[in-house]
Design a protein around this motif. Structure first.
Motif, PDB file in Angstrom:
ATOM      1  N   PHE A  66      -5.065 -12.712  -5.396  1.00 47.60           N
ATOM      2  CA  PHE A  66      -4.604 -11.344  -5.638  1.00 47.60           C
ATOM      3  C   PHE A  66      -5.816 -10.435  -5.486  1.00 47.60           C
ATOM      4  O   PHE A  66      -6.824 -10.616  -6.169  1.00 47.60           O
ATOM      5  CB  PHE A  66      -4.003 -11.197  -7.042  1.00 47.60           C
ATOM      6  CG  PHE A  66      -3.446  -9.823  -7.315  1.00 47.60           C
ATOM      7  CD1 PHE A  66      -2.147  -9.495  -6.939  1.00 47.60           C
ATOM      8  CD2 PHE A  66      -4.231  -8.851  -7.925  1.00 47.60           C
ATOM      9  CE1 PHE A  66      -1.629  -8.232  -7.180  1.00 47.60           C
ATOM     10  CE2 PHE A  66      -3.724  -7.576  -8.167  1.00 47.60           C
ATOM     11  CZ  PHE A  66      -2.421  -7.270  -7.797  1.00 47.60           C
TER      12      PHE A  66
ATOM     13  N   ARG B 212     -13.021  -3.638  -4.180  1.00 53.11           N
ATOM     14  CA  ARG B 212     -11.909  -4.484  -4.606  1.00 53.11           C
ATOM     15  C   ARG B 212     -12.382  -5.650  -5.456  1.00 53.11           C
ATOM     16  O   ARG B 212     -13.550  -6.054  -5.412  1.00 53.11           O
ATOM     17  CB  ARG B 212     -11.151  -5.025  -3.406  1.00 53.11           C
ATOM     18  CG  ARG B 212     -11.905  -6.096  -2.654  1.00 53.11           C
ATOM     19  CD  ARG B 212     -11.716  -5.981  -1.186  1.00 53.11           C
ATOM     20  NE  ARG B 212     -12.265  -4.715  -0.707  1.00 53.11           N
ATOM     21  CZ  ARG B 212     -12.187  -4.327   0.547  1.00 53.11           C
ATOM     22  NH1 ARG B 212     -11.580  -5.073   1.430  1.00 53.11           N
ATOM     23  NH2 ARG B 212     -12.714  -3.184   0.930  1.00 53.11           N
TER      24      ARG B 212
ATOM     25  N   SER C 206       0.836  -1.191   0.000  1.00 55.40           N
ATOM     26  CA  SER C 206       0.000   0.000   0.000  1.00 55.40           C
ATOM     27  C   SER C 206       0.872   1.242   0.000  1.00 55.40           C
ATOM     28  O   SER C 206       1.876   1.300   0.722  1.00 55.40           O
ATOM     29  CB  SER C 206      -0.930   0.009   1.221  1.00 55.40           C
ATOM     30  OG  SER C 206      -1.928   0.994   1.084  1.00 55.40           O
TER      31      SER C 206
ATOM     32  N   GLN D 208      -1.755  -9.808  -1.494  1.00 55.70           N
ATOM     33  CA  GLN D 208      -1.611 -11.180  -1.962  1.00 55.70           C
ATOM     34  C   GLN D 208      -1.789 -12.120  -0.775  1.00 55.70           C
ATOM     35  O   GLN D 208      -1.225 -11.887   0.297  1.00 55.70           O
ATOM     36  CB  GLN D 208      -0.238 -11.383  -2.596  1.00 55.70           C
ATOM     37  CG  GLN D 208      -0.005 -10.516  -3.822  1.00 55.70           C
ATOM     38  CD  GLN D 208       1.370 -10.735  -4.424  1.00 55.70           C
ATOM     39  OE1 GLN D 208       1.580 -11.655  -5.214  1.00 55.70           O
ATOM     40  NE2 GLN D 208       2.314  -9.891  -4.045  1.00 55.70           N
TER      41      GLN D 208
ATOM     42  N   ASP E  21      -7.099  -6.631  -5.656  1.00 51.04           N
ATOM     43  CA  ASP E  21      -6.770  -5.302  -6.173  1.00 51.04           C
ATOM     44  C   ASP E  21      -7.795  -4.292  -5.670  1.00 51.04           C
ATOM     45  O   ASP E  21      -8.992  -4.408  -5.966  1.00 51.04           O
ATOM     46  CB  ASP E  21      -6.750  -5.326  -7.696  1.00 51.04           C
ATOM     47  CG  ASP E  21      -6.260  -4.016  -8.283  1.00 51.04           C
ATOM     48  OD1 ASP E  21      -5.320  -3.424  -7.725  1.00 51.04           O
ATOM     49  OD2 ASP E  21      -6.838  -3.570  -9.314  1.00 51.04           O
TER      50      ASP E  21
ATOM     51  N   THR F   4      -3.470   0.336  -3.252  1.00 55.15           N
ATOM     52  CA  THR F   4      -3.297  -0.849  -2.423  1.00 55.15           C
ATOM     53  C   THR F   4      -3.603  -2.121  -3.195  1.00 55.15           C
ATOM     54  O   THR F   4      -4.529  -2.148  -4.011  1.00 55.15           O
ATOM     55  CB  THR F   4      -4.232  -0.792  -1.194  1.00 55.15           C
ATOM     56  OG1 THR F   4      -3.947   0.383  -0.439  1.00 55.15           O
ATOM     57  CG2 THR F   4      -4.060  -2.008  -0.301  1.00 55.15           C
ATOM     58  N   TYR F   5      -2.813  -3.164  -2.943  1.00 56.56           N
ATOM     59  CA  TYR F   5      -3.181  -4.518  -3.342  1.00 56.56           C
ATOM     60  C   TYR F   5      -2.637  -5.481  -2.302  1.00 56.56           C
ATOM     61  O   TYR F   5      -1.687  -5.181  -1.571  1.00 56.56           O
ATOM     62  CB  TYR F   5      -2.687  -4.866  -4.753  1.00 56.56           C
ATOM     63  CG  TYR F   5      -1.182  -4.920  -4.932  1.00 56.56           C
ATOM     64  CD1 TYR F   5      -0.455  -6.065  -4.583  1.00 56.56           C
ATOM     65  CD2 TYR F   5      -0.482  -3.846  -5.468  1.00 56.56           C
ATOM     66  CE1 TYR F   5       0.916  -6.128  -4.751  1.00 56.56           C
ATOM     67  CE2 TYR F   5       0.894  -3.905  -5.648  1.00 56.56           C
ATOM     68  CZ  TYR F   5       1.591  -5.045  -5.286  1.00 56.56           C
ATOM     69  OH  TYR F   5       2.953  -5.103  -5.449  1.00 56.56           O
TER      70      TYR F   5
END
Length: 493
Positions: A444, A421, A81, A483, A446, A480-481
């Motif tokens: 993932f 998201r 992020s 995992q 997003d 931001t993403y």
């Protein structure tokens, strides 16, 4: 502000599992994965009921499990992020200065899960689940531009969920569970001592000195001017507000499953709110505040004057976690392919304004600590599929869209810089032998780019006892993403 027991409220795994926390992967403070097998389909598998983790998604699915079964796993969350400041200001409208918060999200954290089921007879199956329902972990640092709204938050939780399911007939099943929910949290924010002292001095008649043209003696009554003089003279600085605590709460959940035929089934599930009345205390420290200040004709060290305005006090807050309702389906299209889907509603609108009440100490009325969120109810829609590649390998995949509870930029608090998201998940189940198998999953997530323009409507003087805070506005943007990497072991006794 040390509020012992202000877990979820101030924003928002004990036993042998240990404690785990992370930046929230699902809507609001909710943690995004309570099952690795479910994660592989982006949690579209509520009606699959293929292992004991159905205790979380739909306890009625327990009736589909034979014998005694165990599923235990861990999900590793790797967040990324970035924050860019666009001109955050303090309560006096002055730039806060500082940086963009650096790498304010942790490099990685892990959240464990544990589920156990046992078939009592042809109609009754019991089980227990332990998982992380909520989590958040951020640390922006002491010199972040938005430090007066938040410096750090660390929310950890555990839900212990014993459940029982009844097979009413060949088509209908009903499940019920009770939740004992534990939360532990620490929150820190910087205290804008300079602005607070300047406002106190202005309210007491101002300061007099050689502040006019050519060094003429004048009396300043404008807080912004007083603050500028203080800063130029090395007076003031930032204090630190620290909040920590823990508490238990209790709730329940219920599920229903309908078997249309051997290949198709539908499920409904509901999880209740958990209400908690939390008690604690508030503590402010001003060890880094420098110089002396004169207020009302009395000169004191600035740190002492700031502490007098914010004495230690007892505090309390009432909070309720959001309930959820889900509808899902599962269809075995052919021996190799299964299709599934889920729609989940979350009543995040329970979180509107949080009032942390502080007691009066030695005649000092600080007022409530107020955090406004004004959240809305949210939806998550998931679709997924299983593909039986061979006797040993089953592949999984899923896609989900999830709403953020944040209504607008001015309601987005730095503790949860939330936004809508998209989930993309892949997974697999490998059968080791007849008794055991392993689930693996990768997701993932997003997040839509989000802006923050959050203003604290309270100020350091306490608004004459109405409420207290730092005032000011955090203005910036987030990218931001996340995992998620999951591994789960399953065993059939």
């Amino acid at each position: 502000m040390k509020l012992k027991h202000l877990s979820l409220s101030v924003m928002i795994m004990g036993t042998a599992l240990g404690l785990a926390s992370t930046q929230a992967a699902a809507s609001g403070y909710q943690f995004g994965s309570q099952s690795v097998s479910g994660q592989g389909t982006a949690h579209a598998n509520g009606a699959e009921a293929n292992d004991p983790s159905t205790i979380f998604s739909n306890p009625a699915g327990l009736t589909r499990l034979d014998g005694t079964q165990l599923s235990t796993g861990v999900t590793l969350v790797v967040p990324h992020s970035e924050y860019t400041d666009n001109g955050s200001k303090n309560v006096l409208g002055q730039p806060t200065g500082g940086d963009n918060g650096g790498t304010f999200a942790p490099k990685a954290v892990a959240a464990p899960t544990f589920y156990l089921s046992s078939k009592i007879n042809d109609r009754i199956t019991a089980g227990i689940g332990m998982y992380v329902p909520y989590g958040a972990k951020l640390d922006y640092g002491f010199n972040w531009a938005g430090r007066y709204a938040l410096k750090s938050i660390d929310l950890q939780s555990l839900n212990i969920n014993p459940s029982i399911a009844f097979k009413l007939d060949e088509r209908n099943s009903l499940g019920f569970g009770i939740s004992a929910q534990y939360m532990d949290a620490t929150l820190e924010q910087m205290a804008d001592a300079t602005s607070g002292l300047a406002m106190k001095a202005a309210a007491a008649g101002g300061i007099t000195g050689p502040y006019g043209p050519g060094g003429a003696t004048v009396t300043l009554t404008n807080p912004a001017q007083i603050s500028a003089v203080m800063r130029a003279g090395g007076i003031g600085g930032d204090g630190l507000a620290h909040v920590e605590g823990n508490d238990w709460g209790f709730g329940w959940n219920i599920g229903y499953m309908f078997q249309l035929n051997e290949n198709t089934r539908f499920g409904l599930a509901y999880r209740s709110t958990v209400k908690q009345s939390l008690q604690g205390s508030s503590t402010w420290t001003f060890n880094n505040v420098q110089g002396n200040v004169t207020i009302g004709g009395v000169t004191l060290p600035a740190a002492v004057a700031a502490k007098l305005a914010h004495p230690d006090a007892s505090a309390s807050v009432d909070v309720s976690t959001p309930e959820t309702a889900s509808a899902n389906f599962f269809h075995q299209l052919n021996p190799k392919i299964a299709l599934m889907g889920d729609v989940t509603w979350v009543r995040n609108s329970r979180l509107q304004q949080i009032d942390i009440k502080q007691s009066t100490v030695n005649g000092v009325v600080q007022g409530d600590l107020v955090l406004h969120q004004n959240w809305k109810d949210t939806w998550r829609v998931s679709v997924g599929s299983n593909y039986q590649l061979s006797d040993a390998w089953m592949l999984r995949g899923g896609l989900a869209w999830e709403q953020s509870p944040v209504k607008s930029d001015d309601q987005r608090h730095p503790a949860i810089p939330d936004s809508d998201r998209i989930w993309l998940s892949l997974g697999a189940n490998f059968k080791i032998n007849k008794q055991s198998s392993i689930d693996m999953a990768y997701s993932f997530i997003d997040f839509k780019s989000a802006n923050v323009n959050y203003s604290d409507t309270c100020n350091p003087t306490g608004n004459n006892g109405a409420c207290t805070g730092n005032g000011g506005t955090v203005n910036g943007s987030y990218k931001t993403y996340l995992q998620l990497l999951g591994l789960q072991y399953n065993y059939r006794f």
